[in-house]
Design a protein around this motif. Structure first.
Motif, PDB file in Angstrom:
ATOM      1  N   LYS A 202       1.110  -1.059   0.269  1.00 30.02           N
ATOM      2  CA  LYS A 202      -0.123  -0.100  -0.304  1.00 30.02           C
ATOM      3  C   LYS A 202       0.613   0.881   0.059  1.00 30.02           C
ATOM      4  CE  LYS A 202      -4.271   0.449   0.057  1.00 30.02           C
ATOM      5  NZ  LYS A 202      -5.037   0.336  -1.334  1.00 30.02           N
ATOM      6  N   LYS A 203       2.133   0.955   0.529  1.00 26.80           N
ATOM      7  CA  LYS A 203       2.918   2.499   0.874  1.00 26.80           C
ATOM      8  C   LYS A 203       3.507   2.650  -0.835  1.00 26.80           C
ATOM      9  CE  LYS A 203       4.351   1.452   5.585  1.00 26.80           C
ATOM     10  NZ  LYS A 203       5.866   1.573   6.596  1.00 26.80           N
ATOM     11  N   ILE A 204       3.747   1.217  -1.024  1.00 25.58           N
ATOM     12  CA  ILE A 204       4.210   1.542  -2.507  1.00 25.58           C
ATOM     13  C   ILE A 204       3.093   1.770  -4.242  1.00 25.58           C
ATOM     14  CG2 ILE A 204       5.042  -0.288  -4.714  1.00 25.58           C
ATOM     15  CD1 ILE A 204       6.032  -1.848  -2.750  1.00 25.58           C
TER      16      ILE A 204
ATOM     17  N   GLU B 196       3.475   5.005  -6.356  1.00 31.67           N
ATOM     18  CA  GLU B 196       3.121   5.721  -7.402  1.00 31.67           C
ATOM     19  C   GLU B 196       1.672   6.346  -8.315  1.00 31.67           C
ATOM     20  OE1 GLU B 196       4.554   1.231  -9.014  1.00 31.67           O
ATOM     21  OE2 GLU B 196       1.726   1.212  -8.226  1.00 31.67           O
ATOM     22  N   ILE B 197       1.433   6.503  -7.447  1.00 33.96           N
ATOM     23  CA  ILE B 197      -0.296   7.710  -6.997  1.00 33.96           C
ATOM     24  C   ILE B 197       0.879   8.854  -7.454  1.00 33.96           C
ATOM     25  CG2 ILE B 197      -2.504   8.286  -6.455  1.00 33.96           C
ATOM     26  CD1 ILE B 197      -2.788   5.471  -5.498  1.00 33.96           C
ATOM     27  N   ALA B 198       1.508   9.318  -6.510  1.00 32.44           N
ATOM     28  CA  ALA B 198       1.575  10.444  -6.248  1.00 32.44           C
ATOM     29  C   ALA B 198       2.835  10.547  -7.066  1.00 32.44           C
ATOM     30  CB  ALA B 198       2.261  10.601  -4.538  1.00 32.44           C
ATOM     31  N   ARG B 199       3.181   9.881  -7.582  1.00 33.41           N
ATOM     32  CA  ARG B 199       4.123  10.696  -8.807  1.00 33.41           C
ATOM     33  C   ARG B 199       3.409  10.607 -10.142  1.00 33.41           C
ATOM     34  NH1 ARG B 199       7.327   5.658 -11.111  1.00 33.41           N
ATOM     35  NH2 ARG B 199       8.905   6.625 -11.388  1.00 33.41           N
ATOM     36  N   ALA B 200       2.096   9.883 -10.295  1.00 31.36           N
ATOM     37  CA  ALA B 200       1.892   9.896 -11.832  1.00 31.36           C
ATOM     38  C   ALA B 200       1.552  11.405 -12.252  1.00 31.36           C
ATOM     39  CB  ALA B 200       0.439   9.848 -11.564  1.00 31.36           C
ATOM     40  N   ARG B 201       1.975  11.129 -14.336  1.00 32.54           N
ATOM     41  CA  ARG B 201       2.021  12.097 -14.845  1.00 32.54           C
ATOM     42  C   ARG B 201       0.024  12.943 -14.690  1.00 32.54           C
ATOM     43  NH1 ARG B 201       1.889   7.945 -17.516  1.00 32.54           N
ATOM     44  NH2 ARG B 201       0.815   6.935 -19.020  1.00 32.54           N
ATOM     45  N   ASP B 202       0.036  14.064 -14.935  1.00 27.40           N
ATOM     46  CA  ASP B 202      -1.085  15.017 -14.743  1.00 27.40           C
ATOM     47  C   ASP B 202      -2.087  13.279 -16.228  1.00 27.40           C
ATOM     48  OD1 ASP B 202      -0.721  16.251 -13.861  1.00 27.40           O
ATOM     49  OD2 ASP B 202      -0.223  17.947 -16.224  1.00 27.40           O
TER      50      ASP B 202
ATOM     51  N   LYS C 140       3.784   3.368 -12.329  1.00 26.13           N
ATOM     52  CA  LYS C 140       4.593   1.921 -12.215  1.00 26.13           C
ATOM     53  C   LYS C 140       6.095   2.523 -11.638  1.00 26.13           C
ATOM     54  CE  LYS C 140       1.079  -0.602 -14.165  1.00 26.13           C
ATOM     55  NZ  LYS C 140       1.244  -1.824 -15.135  1.00 26.13           N
ATOM     56  N   PHE C 141       6.440   1.514 -10.405  1.00 25.45           N
ATOM     57  CA  PHE C 141       7.621   1.675 -10.211  1.00 25.45           C
ATOM     58  C   PHE C 141       8.100   0.185 -11.430  1.00 25.45           C
ATOM     59  CE2 PHE C 141       7.187   3.356  -6.029  1.00 25.45           C
ATOM     60  CZ  PHE C 141       8.027   4.603  -6.674  1.00 25.45           C
TER      61      PHE C 141
ATOM     62  N   MET D  75      10.363  -0.378  -6.004  1.00 25.75           N
ATOM     63  CA  MET D  75       9.981  -0.621  -5.121  1.00 25.75           C
ATOM     64  C   MET D  75       9.575  -0.825  -3.991  1.00 25.75           C
ATOM     65  SD  MET D  75       8.102  -3.918  -7.745  1.00 25.75           S
ATOM     66  CE  MET D  75       7.698  -2.918  -9.707  1.00 25.75           C
ATOM     67  N   ILE D  76      11.042  -1.432  -3.368  1.00 25.01           N
ATOM     68  CA  ILE D  76      11.387  -1.784  -2.235  1.00 25.01           C
ATOM     69  C   ILE D  76      11.589  -0.571  -0.537  1.00 25.01           C
ATOM     70  CG2 ILE D  76      13.163  -3.495  -0.768  1.00 25.01           C
ATOM     71  CD1 ILE D  76      11.475  -4.891  -2.320  1.00 25.01           C
ATOM     72  N   ALA D  77      12.331   0.353  -2.034  1.00 17.21           N
ATOM     73  CA  ALA D  77      12.544   1.776  -1.019  1.00 17.21           C
ATOM     74  C   ALA D  77      11.698   2.813  -1.100  1.00 17.21           C
ATOM     75  CB  ALA D  77      14.041   3.023  -2.562  1.00 17.21           C
ATOM     76  N   ALA D  78       9.956   2.248  -1.350  1.00 14.22           N
ATOM     77  CA  ALA D  78       9.086   3.153  -1.780  1.00 14.22           C
ATOM     78  C   ALA D  78       8.465   2.936  -0.641  1.00 14.22           C
ATOM     79  CB  ALA D  78       8.003   3.071  -2.814  1.00 14.22           C
ATOM     80  N   GLN D  79       8.618   1.489   0.109  1.00 15.65           N
ATOM     81  CA  GLN D  79       7.603   1.650   1.168  1.00 15.65           C
ATOM     82  C   GLN D  79       8.232   0.988   2.594  1.00 15.65           C
ATOM     83  OE1 GLN D  79       8.057  -3.061   2.158  1.00 15.65           O
ATOM     84  NE2 GLN D  79       9.609  -2.878   1.203  1.00 15.65           N
ATOM     85  N   LYS D  80       9.531   1.990   2.652  1.00 16.07           N
ATOM     86  CA  LYS D  80       9.943   2.730   3.641  1.00 16.07           C
ATOM     87  C   LYS D  80      10.224   3.935   4.387  1.00 16.07           C
ATOM     88  CE  LYS D  80      14.030  -0.785   2.912  1.00 16.07           C
ATOM     89  NZ  LYS D  80      15.360  -0.899   2.479  1.00 16.07           N
TER      90      LYS D  80
END
Length: 438
Positions: free
Chosen positions: A408-410, A414-420, A426-427, A433-438
């Motif tokens: 869910k953190k990943i 991904e939602i936060a970095r979405a283009r318009d 997606k990563f 992916m691993i880094a995004a959950q920390k």
């Protein structure tokens, strides 16, 4: 307490977990194990990025995943990180729901030349699968040939033909969007060994080709059977053939302002790929149908110049050491889902790549009933360690599993970095992916 391990977090895996919850209630614990840190398998990496309504089925899987007795265990590769035999020591039932993610090989001369891609690789590339993040499709040429007459071939053709603006609302990954936006594609040819009445294309997906901004569809009227023969077809195929007849009737004047042509080439079997170190052309043999509607060679051949060939001819389940396997069918050897005592398979891993996403729901329910029968007959001890045993194995090997809360953190990242206009970006690297959950 009984313990079930399900290998694979796609539709077959989650439908099986859901069925186990309904059948056994709180008396079962289910671990869904996946080699990637992100769940949902085919939904995330196989369904076309512009078909968001189909991807919404993952909401149902999430409800299952968030329940008390089901756990997602991501970033764990069964076969290398942990063996199937080890899982069987800790779980009362092990269910292989690995799908069929590997391309069936195009076994013709030149089928391994650079510029020939399988659909799993190409679809994985534009859907952000980590295995294909570094794929470099040859998009500098004007002509792309697609082999196959199913929905995957339609997806590939549609993705190749769409304009950038037509991807608004989709979750196609940015590196693929940029590459497709700068592609030189002017012509897409879809090859089929048999005729219009034998296609495996559904009406909705086929009809979408008729609404593309810069593409027109061509069907040779001479390839179409007499209209009266359509009444013998199953209703869905009849609707699809109606679309083909409509494409064949498009006036040339309407095609004039279209920059891409999608050509259906029926009764056409690829026999060789040719080129000097890279795809330059494909040699094709004309076919005819025999009395059993099988394609037969005619000896008449012709060539099409092209620089990219995408083979959409089917998929295979990857073998796992120690698990009986049917190489001819590309699936695990099984009898109605039973492989060995306490070991089962479900979905495409059981039946091969056939059916829709929804087909996996009754399939999962059937496998759970087999498990219930085997337990009632005395198979298993009901005193195995389940997830406690798995966690001990992973810890001893320094393997950090990803839980659903980590996913869910990943997803949030991904939602936060979405283009318009996109639901997510997606990563495509596991480390990210691993880094995004920390």
């Amino acid at each position: 307490m009984r313990h079930i391990a399900i290998i694979g977090s796609g539709p077959a895996g989650y439908y099986t977990a859901e069925a186990a919850q309904k059948r056994f209630g709180p008396e079962v614990q289910v671990d869904i194990i996946d080699r990637l840190p992100v769940p949902f398998g085919l939904i995330r990496f196989g369904v076309a990025p512009d078909h968001q309504s189909i991807k919404a089925v993952s909401d149902r899987y999430e409800k299952v995943a968030l329940s008390d007795n089901v756990r997602f265990v991501g970033n764990v590769a069964v076969g290398s990180d942990v063996g199937v035999d080890e899982l069987q020591q800790h779980y009362d039932a092990v269910v292989l729901a690995t799908g069929a993610p590997n391309d069936r090989k195009l076994e013709i001369p030149g089928g391994d030349l650079p510029g020939v891609l399988g659909s799993a690789a190409f679809v994985g590339w534009y859907n952000g699968h980590p295995d294909f993040a570094d794929l470099k499709p040859t998009l500098e040429g004007r002509h792309v040939v697609i082999i196959g007459n199913g929905n995957v071939a339609l997806d590939v053709a549609r993705i190749l033909a769409k304009t950038r603006s037509e991807f608004v609302g989709s979750d196609i990954v940015s590196h693929a969007l940029d590459a497709l936006d700068s592609a030189a594609t002017e012509e897409i040819t879809i090859l089929g060994r048999r005729g219009p009445h034998q296609i495996a294309m559904t009406p909705k997906e086929l009809g979408e080709l008729g609404h593309l901004a810069r593409a027109t569809v061509r069907v040779d009227k001479d390839d179409l059977p007499d209209p009266g023969e359509d009444v013998l077809l199953e209703p869905g195929i009849r609707k699809s053939v109606t679309h083909l007849r409509e494409f064949a009737a498009i006036p040339e004047a309407f095609r004039a302002d279209k920059s891409i042509s999608i050509n259906f080439d029926f009764f056409a079997a690829p026999v060789a790929v040719e080129g000097d170190g890279q795809v330059e052309r494909i040699r094709i043999e004309r076919t005819r149908l025999d009395d059993q509607l099988r394609s037969m060679a005619t000896g008449e051949t012709y060539e099409l110049d092209c620089s990219l060939i995408i083979s959409c001819i089917g998929y295979q389940t990857p073998p796992i050491d120690g698990v009986p396997y049917e190489h001819g069918r590309g699936r695990f050897a099984n009898v109605e889902g039973r492989i060995l005592p306490g070991l089962y398979c479900v979905g495409w891993a059981r039946r091969g790549p056939s059916g829709t996403i929804g087909t996996n729901r009754p399939d999962g329910a059937n496998i759970v009933e087999l498990i219930a029968e085997d337990w009632a007959a005395g198979l298993g001890t009901a005193d195995k360690l389940g997830r406690v045993g798995l966690d001990g194995l992973l810890q001893s090997r320094g393997i950090n599993a990803v839980q659903f809360s980590d996913w869910k953190k990943i997803e949030e990242a991904e939602i936060a970095r979405a283009r318009d206009g996109a639901p997510r970006e997606k990563f495509v690297r596991i480390d990210d992916m691993i880094a995004a959950q920390k």
